[in-house]
Design an enzyme around this catalytic site. Structure first.
Site, short mmCIF file in Angstrom:
data_model
loop_
_atom_site.label_atom_id
_atom_site.label_comp_id
_atom_site.label_asym_id
_atom_site.label_seq_id
_atom_site.Cartn_x
_atom_site.Cartn_y
_atom_site.Cartn_z
N SER A 114 10.05 -9.84 8.95
CA SER A 114 10.67 -10.75 7.98
C SER A 114 10.89 -12.14 8.55
CB SER A 114 12.03 -10.23 7.53
OG SER A 114 11.91 -8.97 6.96
N HIS A 154 20.26 -10.81 3.21
CA HIS A 154 18.85 -11.04 3.52
C HIS A 154 18.56 -12.53 3.73
CE1 HIS A 154 14.63 -10.07 3.77
NE2 HIS A 154 14.32 -10.79 2.70
N ALA A 197 12.77 -8.38 12.40
CA ALA A 197 14.10 -8.98 12.35
C ALA A 197 15.06 -7.81 12.52
CB ALA A 197 14.31 -9.66 11.01
N ASN A 220 21.22 -11.39 13.21
CA ASN A 220 22.64 -11.31 12.83
C ASN A 220 23.33 -10.32 13.75
OD1 ASN A 220 20.82 -9.45 11.00
ND2 ASN A 220 22.78 -8.39 11.23
N MET A 243 14.96 -1.74 10.04
CA MET A 243 14.43 -0.81 9.04
C MET A 243 12.91 -0.67 9.12
SD MET A 243 16.63 -2.33 5.85
CE MET A 243 18.33 -2.92 6.10
N SER A 244 12.34 -0.89 10.29
CA SER A 244 10.86 -0.85 10.38
C SER A 244 10.44 -0.37 11.77
CB SER A 244 10.31 -2.25 10.12
OG SER A 244 10.71 -3.14 11.14
N TYR A 265 11.80 1.94 2.94
CA TYR A 265 12.80 1.74 1.88
C TYR A 265 12.18 1.23 0.58
CZ TYR A 265 12.76 -3.21 3.29
OH TYR A 265 12.39 -4.48 3.62
N GLU A 266 10.93 0.75 0.63
CA GLU A 266 10.29 0.31 -0.61
C GLU A 266 9.83 1.50 -1.44
OE1 GLU A 266 7.75 -3.49 -0.11
OE2 GLU A 266 7.84 -2.63 1.90
N HIS A 301 7.54 -11.56 2.60
CA HIS A 301 6.33 -10.93 3.14
C HIS A 301 5.15 -11.30 2.25
CE1 HIS A 301 8.23 -8.11 6.04
NE2 HIS A 301 9.27 -8.34 5.27
N HIS A 312 7.53 -1.07 4.14
CA HIS A 312 8.76 -0.44 4.59
C HIS A 312 8.98 0.88 3.86
CE1 HIS A 312 9.38 -4.75 5.39
NE2 HIS A 312 10.02 -4.34 6.46
N1 HPA Z 1 20.48 -3.94 10.06
C1 HPA Z 1 19.31 -3.41 9.68
N2 HPA Z 1 18.20 -4.15 9.52
C2 HPA Z 1 18.29 -5.45 9.78
C3 HPA Z 1 19.48 -6.07 10.18
C4 HPA Z 1 20.64 -5.26 10.33
O1 HPA Z 1 21.73 -5.73 10.69
N3 HPA Z 1 19.20 -7.39 10.35
C5 HPA Z 1 17.89 -7.56 10.07
N4 HPA Z 1 17.33 -6.40 9.71
#
Ligand code: HPA
Length: 275
Positions: A34, A250, A117, A239, A215-216, A89-90, A65, A87
Site C-alpha cells: 500500500s 487507511h 505497509a 503507524n 494483512m499480507s 480480506y478482499e 493499488h 489480500h
Molecule cells: N495493522 C495491520 N495492518 C496494517 C497496519 C496495522 O496497524 N498498518 C498498516 N497495515
C-alpha cells in the site's frame, strides 16, 4: 461440464500470455505494498500488462493499488513488479492471493522482494521506519499450500527455517548503511484484517514475538519458498499498532508510506543492484 483447470495449469497459461507480450528472462519479482506501488514507475524499458488482460489473473479492489504488472529493468535486474496485490480480506481464496507468485515462478523468477505497509508493534519503532523482515508468523488461521501438492513445484512439507534469505538480509543491511538509512529489523506478524487489531490483540502479537503487524505478505512468501524462490522482505512502518499511539485509519497509512517512499525506493533499487 468442463472441469476447472488446476492452479498449476492456469499459472502456466498466465505466464505464457505474459511471455507473448515480449517479456522473458526475468530475474526478480517485486510485490509492492500500500502506497509503495510508485516504485514500479521507475522501471525502464517497460512492458505494462493489465491484470484484466492476463488469463485467470484476479483483479485488485483495494484503494491505493493499481492492478497491473510492470516488467522491465530496475537496479540493473530484469524485474516483474506486481503493482497492486491481492489480500485475503478482499474475499479472495489463498489460492488467488498467491496466484501471482505462482505465475512469477513459471516465468523463471528466482528472487522475490516483498514489501508492505505495517503497524509497528516493537516499541522501538516509529512511523516512517523501514523494517527488514527476518521472519514471519502466520496468524491467518489458514495456509496457502493446503490442498494437493504439486511435487514438480516443491515438497509436501517445505522447510521455512530460512523463509527470508540470509544473504539477502545482509544485502539489505549493506544497502541501508550505504544510503545512511536507519533500518529496523524484526518479525512480521500476518493477520487477516480487514479491521486493524484491538489493543489486546497487539499485546498478544508482542508477547508472541511480532515486531510489525499487517494483512499480507505471509501467503506470498510461503508459496515463493515452496517454489524455491529466495525472498527479501521489507515493512514500511506506517503507524504505531493499536493501543500504542492514536487511532488508526487507511488514509494515515497511505500518507506515511507515501512520505517514506523515496528512502524505500532507494533501498529497494540498491538491493536489486546488489542481488
Ligand atoms: N495493522 C495491520 N495492518 C496494517 C497496519 C496495522 O496497524 N498498518 C498498516 N497495515
Amino acid at each position: 461440464m468442463t472441469e476447472q483447470k488446476d492452479v498449476f495449469t492456469r499459472a502456466k497459461e498466465a505466464a505464457q500470455y505474459i511471455r507473448e507480450q515480449g517479456v522473458d528472462d526475468l530475474e526478480v519479482g517485486l510485490i509492492l505494498g500500500s502506497g509503495l506501488g510508485e516504485l514500479a514507475d521507475e522501471i525502464e524499458d517497460r512492458v505494462v500488462i493489465q491484470y484484466t488482460d492476463i488469463p485467470s489473473f484476479p483483479v485488485s479492489t483495494v484503494e491505493g493499488h493499481a492492478g497491473q504488472l510492470v516488467c522491465g529493468t530496475l537496479g540493473g535486474k530484469k524485474v516483474v513488479a506486481l503493482q497492486g496485490r491481492f489480500h485475503y480480506y478482499e474475499g479472495y481464496s489463498m489460492e488467488v492471493v498467491t496466484f501471482p507468485v505462482r505465475v512469477m515462478s513459471e516465468l523463471g523468477v528466482e528472487s522475490l522482494i516483498v514489501t508492505n505497509a505495517a503497524g509497528g508493534v516493537n516499541r522501538d519503532f516509529t512511523p516512517g521506519d523501514l523494517m527488514m523482515i527476518k521472519d514471519h508468523i502466520n496468524f491467518f488461521g489458514t495456509h496457502p499450500l493446503i490442498g494437493r501438492n504439486n511435487e514438480e513445484q516443491g515438497p509436501r512439507f517445505p522447510d521455512l527455517s530460512f523463509a527470508y534469505d540470509l544473504d539477502y538480509q545482509e544485502l539489505i543491511k549493506e544497502a541501508a548503511t550505504e544510503l545512511d538509512l536507519s533500518l529496523k529489523e524484526g518479525v512480521y506478524f500476518g493477520m487477516t484484517g480487514p479491521t486493524y487489531e484491538t489493543p489486546a490483540e497487539i499485546r498478544m502479537v508482542s508477547t508472541l514475538g511480532g515486531d510489525s503487524v499487517g494483512m499480507s505478505t505471509v501467503p506470498e512468501v510461503i508459496v515463493a519458498r515452496h517454489a524455491g524462490i529466495r525472498v527479501a522482505g521489507i515493512s514500511c512502518i506506517t503507524n504505531l499498532a493499536a493501543g500504542l499511539g492514536g487511532e488508526l485509519n487507511h488514509e494515515d497509512v497511505i500518507e506515511v508510506s507515501t512520505k517514506i517512499r523515496s528512502s524505500f525506493k532507494s533501498l529497494v533499487v540498491t538491493l536489486l543492484e546488489k542481488m
